[in-house]
Design an enzyme around this catalytic site. Sequence first.
Site, mmCIF file in Angstrom:
data_model
loop_
_atom_site.group_PDB
_atom_site.id
_atom_site.type_symbol
_atom_site.label_atom_id
_atom_site.label_comp_id
_atom_site.label_asym_id
_atom_site.label_seq_id
_atom_site.Cartn_x
_atom_site.Cartn_y
_atom_site.Cartn_z
ATOM 1 N N ARG A 47 10.644 -5.127 -14.119
ATOM 2 C CA ARG A 47 11.542 -3.573 -14.436
ATOM 3 C C ARG A 47 13.039 -4.464 -14.503
ATOM 4 O O ARG A 47 14.243 -4.472 -15.194
ATOM 5 C CB ARG A 47 11.595 -2.326 -14.288
ATOM 6 C CG ARG A 47 10.731 -1.461 -14.732
ATOM 7 C CD ARG A 47 10.928 -0.013 -14.068
ATOM 8 N NE ARG A 47 10.410 -0.234 -12.759
ATOM 9 C CZ ARG A 47 10.038 0.322 -11.681
ATOM 10 N NH1 ARG A 47 11.007 2.044 -12.157
ATOM 11 N NH2 ARG A 47 10.341 0.138 -10.360
ATOM 12 N N LYS A 155 -5.588 -3.095 -4.939
ATOM 13 C CA LYS A 155 -6.276 -1.773 -5.186
ATOM 14 C C LYS A 155 -4.937 -0.796 -5.255
ATOM 15 O O LYS A 155 -4.437 -1.335 -4.965
ATOM 16 C CB LYS A 155 -6.806 -1.930 -3.484
ATOM 17 C CG LYS A 155 -5.873 -2.023 -2.309
ATOM 18 C CD LYS A 155 -6.492 -2.119 -1.242
ATOM 19 C CE LYS A 155 -6.266 -0.829 -0.408
ATOM 20 N NZ LYS A 155 -5.418 -0.519 0.515
ATOM 21 N N HIS A 185 -8.051 -7.492 0.427
ATOM 22 C CA HIS A 185 -7.496 -9.053 0.365
ATOM 23 C C HIS A 185 -8.235 -8.631 1.827
ATOM 24 O O HIS A 185 -8.451 -10.292 2.620
ATOM 25 C CB HIS A 185 -6.029 -8.487 0.880
ATOM 26 C CG HIS A 185 -5.864 -7.386 1.992
ATOM 27 N ND1 HIS A 185 -5.438 -6.072 1.861
ATOM 28 C CD2 HIS A 185 -5.441 -7.765 3.551
ATOM 29 C CE1 HIS A 185 -5.927 -6.035 3.411
ATOM 30 N NE2 HIS A 185 -5.027 -6.431 4.035
ATOM 31 N N LYS A 189 -10.178 -13.123 4.333
ATOM 32 C CA LYS A 189 -9.299 -13.485 5.942
ATOM 33 C C LYS A 189 -10.732 -14.167 6.343
ATOM 34 O O LYS A 189 -11.747 -13.548 5.922
ATOM 35 C CB LYS A 189 -9.764 -11.808 6.710
ATOM 36 C CG LYS A 189 -8.298 -11.096 6.350
ATOM 37 C CD LYS A 189 -8.739 -10.279 6.940
ATOM 38 C CE LYS A 189 -7.931 -8.997 7.190
ATOM 39 N NZ LYS A 189 -6.553 -8.768 6.994
ATOM 40 N N GLU A 223 -5.275 0.386 12.949
ATOM 41 C CA GLU A 223 -3.672 0.097 13.396
ATOM 42 C C GLU A 223 -2.865 0.400 14.470
ATOM 43 O O GLU A 223 -3.357 2.227 14.630
ATOM 44 C CB GLU A 223 -3.574 0.590 11.782
ATOM 45 C CG GLU A 223 -3.803 -0.494 11.354
ATOM 46 C CD GLU A 223 -3.527 -0.743 9.474
ATOM 47 O OE1 GLU A 223 -2.638 -1.162 9.321
ATOM 48 O OE2 GLU A 223 -4.021 0.767 8.387
ATOM 49 N N ASP A 242 -8.001 4.787 1.647
ATOM 50 C CA ASP A 242 -7.061 3.759 1.760
ATOM 51 C C ASP A 242 -7.693 2.399 2.444
ATOM 52 O O ASP A 242 -7.318 1.515 1.669
ATOM 53 C CB ASP A 242 -5.657 4.369 2.449
ATOM 54 C CG ASP A 242 -4.757 3.027 2.873
ATOM 55 O OD1 ASP A 242 -4.774 2.094 1.520
ATOM 56 O OD2 ASP A 242 -4.282 2.536 3.822
ATOM 57 N N HIS A 247 -12.477 -1.503 2.479
ATOM 58 C CA HIS A 247 -12.128 -2.832 3.419
ATOM 59 C C HIS A 247 -13.355 -2.890 3.897
ATOM 60 O O HIS A 247 -13.802 -3.839 4.517
ATOM 61 C CB HIS A 247 -10.835 -2.770 4.017
ATOM 62 C CG HIS A 247 -9.799 -3.243 3.218
ATOM 63 N ND1 HIS A 247 -9.270 -3.946 2.284
ATOM 64 C CD2 HIS A 247 -8.286 -2.370 3.494
ATOM 65 C CE1 HIS A 247 -8.302 -3.365 1.301
ATOM 66 N NE2 HIS A 247 -7.602 -2.968 2.740
ATOM 67 N N LYS A 347 -4.648 5.281 11.688
ATOM 68 C CA LYS A 347 -3.442 4.595 12.250
ATOM 69 C C LYS A 347 -2.953 5.381 13.317
ATOM 70 O O LYS A 347 -3.415 6.123 13.855
ATOM 71 C CB LYS A 347 -2.343 4.512 11.039
ATOM 72 C CG LYS A 347 -2.746 4.354 9.563
ATOM 73 C CD LYS A 347 -1.901 3.744 8.906
ATOM 74 C CE LYS A 347 -2.193 3.700 7.140
ATOM 75 N NZ LYS A 347 -2.170 2.175 7.402
HETATM 76 C C1 BG6 Z 1 -3.919 -2.224 3.087
HETATM 77 C C2 BG6 Z 1 -3.542 -0.517 3.331
HETATM 78 O O1 BG6 Z 1 -5.526 -2.376 2.486
HETATM 79 O O2 BG6 Z 1 -5.193 -2.671 4.573
HETATM 80 C C3 BG6 Z 1 -3.215 -0.077 5.068
HETATM 81 O O3 BG6 Z 1 -2.971 0.491 2.597
HETATM 82 C C4 BG6 Z 1 -3.524 -0.900 5.661
HETATM 83 O O4 BG6 Z 1 -2.897 0.974 4.321
HETATM 84 C C5 BG6 Z 1 -3.204 -2.715 5.400
HETATM 85 O O5 BG6 Z 1 -1.815 -0.931 6.221
HETATM 86 C C6 BG6 Z 1 -4.004 -3.312 6.588
HETATM 87 O O6 BG6 Z 1 -4.399 -4.179 6.011
HETATM 88 P P1 BG6 Z 1 -4.471 -5.152 7.156
HETATM 89 O O7 BG6 Z 1 -4.159 -6.774 6.650
HETATM 90 O O8 BG6 Z 1 -2.796 -5.561 7.954
HETATM 91 O O9 BG6 Z 1 -5.558 -5.149 8.083
#
Ligand code: BG6
Length: 508
Positions: A47, A155, A185, A189, A223, A242, A247, A347
């Site tokens: 944008r 995502k 993602h 890894k 995390e 999330d 994941h 978290k």
């Molecule tokens: C993301 C989430 O997909 O993955 C985040 O939206 C999260 O909330 C993150 O912090 C964690 O990814 P990684 O690679 O840091 O473990």
Amino acid sequence: MQKPEAHILTIFGASGDLTRRKLIPALYNLYLQDLLPDHFAVMGAGRKPFTDQIFREQMSAALKSHTSRPPGNSTEKAESFIKMLYYTSLDTSDPDSYKSLKLRLGKLGKENQTKGNMIFYLAIPPSLYTPVAHSLAAQKLTNDTDGWKRIIVEKPFGYDLESSRDLNISLREVFNEEQIYRIDHYLGKETVQNIMVTRFSNGIFEPIWNRNYVSHVEITAAESLGVGDRGGYYEGSGALRDMFQNHILQIVALVSMEPPVWADSSSIRNEMVKVLDSIRQLTVEDVKRDVVRGQYTDSVVRGENIIGYREEKGVETDSRTETYAGLKFFIDNWRWKDVPFYARTGKRLPTRVTEIVIHFEGTPHHIFRHNQGTSAHNQLIIRIQPDEGLLLKFGMKTPGAGYNVQDVNMDFHYSSLSEVYLPAAYERLLLDCMLGDSTLYARGDAVESAWRFVDPILKFWEENPSHALYGYPAGTWGPKEADDLFKDDLTWRYPCRNLADDGLYCEL
Ligand code: BG6
């Protein structure tokens, strides 16, 4: 290493965070390793009214702060990389914007001899996926007749089962399944990919990787950070959507799937879907008993005041969004019948760690004395991050008189392969898409299958908002009720202790 064919990569959401922090640094790292095509360009679309020059300056600054440099980095390299970047400002809801995008892509394609090949990366809010895909189709930018076309979708892929189905349907109206790359993602890894290699390239693990020898499987994705400035997004998501739906369930699939016939995209993804489809659906009673949700509250960690989730920016003061989810579930198939799987994610836990623990059955009969605190059960720990590696815990004789047994570790750290460069997840995934390899991208049916498991939990929480949501002080391992998911004296593996208030901390 094979180089991808010539193409243009268009990034929608080019002025956003993901482009700056992950995508451009990943592309630069590929460039340094000479893995980008000889004829290649990146078109940023967003944008903001940037010019090519402003976009280049911004991305150049991003490279300084966000790359883990592989060998070969130099100022000249960075400068020549930046020259491959272009920018078009675009209003996603305006058809004329796509006309000018098409014109620019056509011109750039001619100049760079990219043969009509294109990737579109949607780093934009999910509500725009369908409109953007359909607008590209309206400009005939989605069919493969004049060069190949691929689309990468970030995502979250849907909000629940129904919306993920709708999204699949609307994307497939304009792209074939083979053209759609749904990014998770975690699959990019290195250590997540290594789950398959550990299992299927070694003769010693697979024979015991089943209900006869495994007592239970544990997966932790912890995390230490809070939601930061993503409170607004997270309020509509929560830990289950999330982290767990995508994941963690992808990890579950890799840990538990049957050996694929071959290491190609459809063989691997067929097995992943099969096992995701075999996860036992939770009833309301199961959800009440086997799913624990929590939310972090304020506390003092290493002397620092940490605010609670409800105090975060963009979060309701009476929010019931879970920042922690702990679950027990089963996979109903021959291999895993009645083996409990435990998974937790949260978290503001004491540390950042993602690991899988395979707990093996004990010996049928104990003839030796175990030292206090030792376990008669072997454990294989697959450390996804940080300190990527593999740890096997087993019993050894304590030197000296008698036959006392103590636990010892056989520990492999990726970092000990000092000459090996570990590519970042986005680097690997972008390269795979450029090469047309979708193995490490989630297939539409797998995404729906994962939502099918998660949906009843979300529905139960939605219909019963007063169902228990446990507060846990930031810096602790989540609600203690999650320990009750285990039977007898079993519990989670705690890679380090609570941090809150006790002044203790551990480095992994
Ligand atoms: C993301 C989430 O997909 O993955 C985040 O939206 C999260 O909330 C993150 O912090 C964690 O990814 P990684 O690679 O840091 O473990």
